[in-house]
Design an enzyme around this catalytic site. Sequence first.
Site, short mmCIF file in Angstrom:
data_model
loop_
_atom_site.label_atom_id
_atom_site.label_comp_id
_atom_site.label_asym_id
_atom_site.label_seq_id
_atom_site.Cartn_x
_atom_site.Cartn_y
_atom_site.Cartn_z
N GLU A 213 7.68 97.95 120.16
CA GLU A 213 7.80 96.71 119.39
C GLU A 213 6.51 96.52 118.61
OE1 GLU A 213 9.20 93.11 121.29
OE2 GLU A 213 10.57 94.24 122.59
N GLU B 81 9.12 94.29 128.80
CA GLU B 81 8.13 93.23 128.99
C GLU B 81 8.20 92.64 130.39
OE1 GLU B 81 8.04 90.41 125.76
OE2 GLU B 81 7.57 91.96 124.29
N GLU C 281 17.98 93.93 118.45
CA GLU C 281 18.20 93.08 119.62
C GLU C 281 19.29 92.06 119.32
OE1 GLU C 281 15.58 90.39 122.79
OE2 GLU C 281 14.64 91.25 121.02
#
Length: 509
Positions: free
Chosen positions: A308, A177, A29
């Site tokens: 994740e 998310e 990321e």
Amino acid sequence: MSDDVVPAVINLDVPGPVINRHLYGHFAEHLGRCIYGGFYVGEDSDLPNEGGIRLDVVEALKALNIPNLRWPGGCFADEYHWMDGIGPKRERPSMVNTHWGNVEENNHFGTHEFMALCELLGAEPYISGNVGSGTVKEMSDWVEYLTRDGDSPMVRLRKANGREEPWKIRFWGLGNEAWGCGGHMSAQQYAAEARRFGTYCRDHGGNRLYRIAAGANSGDYAWTETLMKQLGELGCAYRPAPFMQALSFHYYTIPGTWQDKGDATVFDTDDYYRTMVKAAHVDELITGHSNVMDCYDPGKNVGLVLDEWGTWWNVEPGTDPGFLYQQNTLRDALVASLHFDVFHRHADRLVMANIAQTVNVLQAMILTDPDTKALVLTPTYHVFEMNKGHQDAASLRVDLKGALPSREVGGTSLATVSVSASRKDGRVLISLSNLDADQQADVELDLRGGTVTDVRARILTAGSLQAHNTPDAPDTIAPRTHDQVTATASGLRVHLPAHSFVTVEGRLG
């Protein structure tokens, strides 16, 4: 030898579901020094690089047979607008990374750089699209830019930016998310958005997307059920709709509170056991999400993705709190080894997992020193390397007999011995973890339906759970030959020192 002897039966001639290599996936990321200062150092760097991509990082990861890399986030994905990261670098607009440190980024690492990184790694790209602040057209155009051949506005733009042929892209994330930083949506809201975005992420030419819906936070099984309802009808005739092929969930091992997660290197035995209980909880979570999915999809056509996972500690003192930089000890390595045993047992439904993250962030494979430029391989890196033979291997069921050695931790019983096994290309790989901080153990492997010869074993351990690697001591924790594996009448006996991870490999006869 230990008084704890654990009998285990492995039927070598009864292969189970294949362990998808993508369970060993990674995550990069735009967060802290993962991309800038980690993977990407710029073309003017005095470090060996190709197009700005740091080559010693690439070589270290290639040794893991890294199967895929997820990018650009994470939370960052839903504020990333891909067209700002293409074209001549001097003309790319800068942006503010509001999620992670509120720093300014120059967009020098964008689509072409990421795809070049994946090609250097030999890894498949897993791109997370922007659902939170982006548009359907923006995401649709990105898919076209990457994967379409022939002539179209996006194809012409890609060619103008120096790439004639389209890339092959399979893995495509529909946001991240959505229950939190990706839009604070309800499950129903997100399901509608996923249907819409997924519909316009087209398959161009021979490229076939594997669309991954942004799934649940930890044990939110209702979120998973809402998405499964969107995909098809309940029961045996379940035929998934074409706009999603998988759904994800996220789970981090955090033994403390969200406000005080605990220290990465300063902890006691009680902290360690609390961590292991939290890590073992991933088995219950995968089982729960799988059970919900089985009600709607008994044929297991829809994949479950844990994109994740990993430990999350308080940041290292003196570092930017928005950069999530933490050290990595033997405790982190045992969290990883335990996770992989769980993943292997769920190979029938779990198709991908991505550790968070690859370089300089959270439970990283690699730490790079910003001052000396040194590269450090973490204990977690070594677990990935020792376990890489499980990738695309047929799982072998391991039946642990009798009462397992265990510890009572806050009212929860933690089994302190964990084992998984697989076979591929005439070889067998057995992974064994002893999670007990103080007590050794022995595992008696009753190997049925075949023999294992030319046995070789390695061990990962250290004098303390807090041990870790640094630029000055990069090999404090590294795999070493393990000579405490002996032949028995029925198979093998493997000695496991306290807090150790061992792999045993041999030729299948």
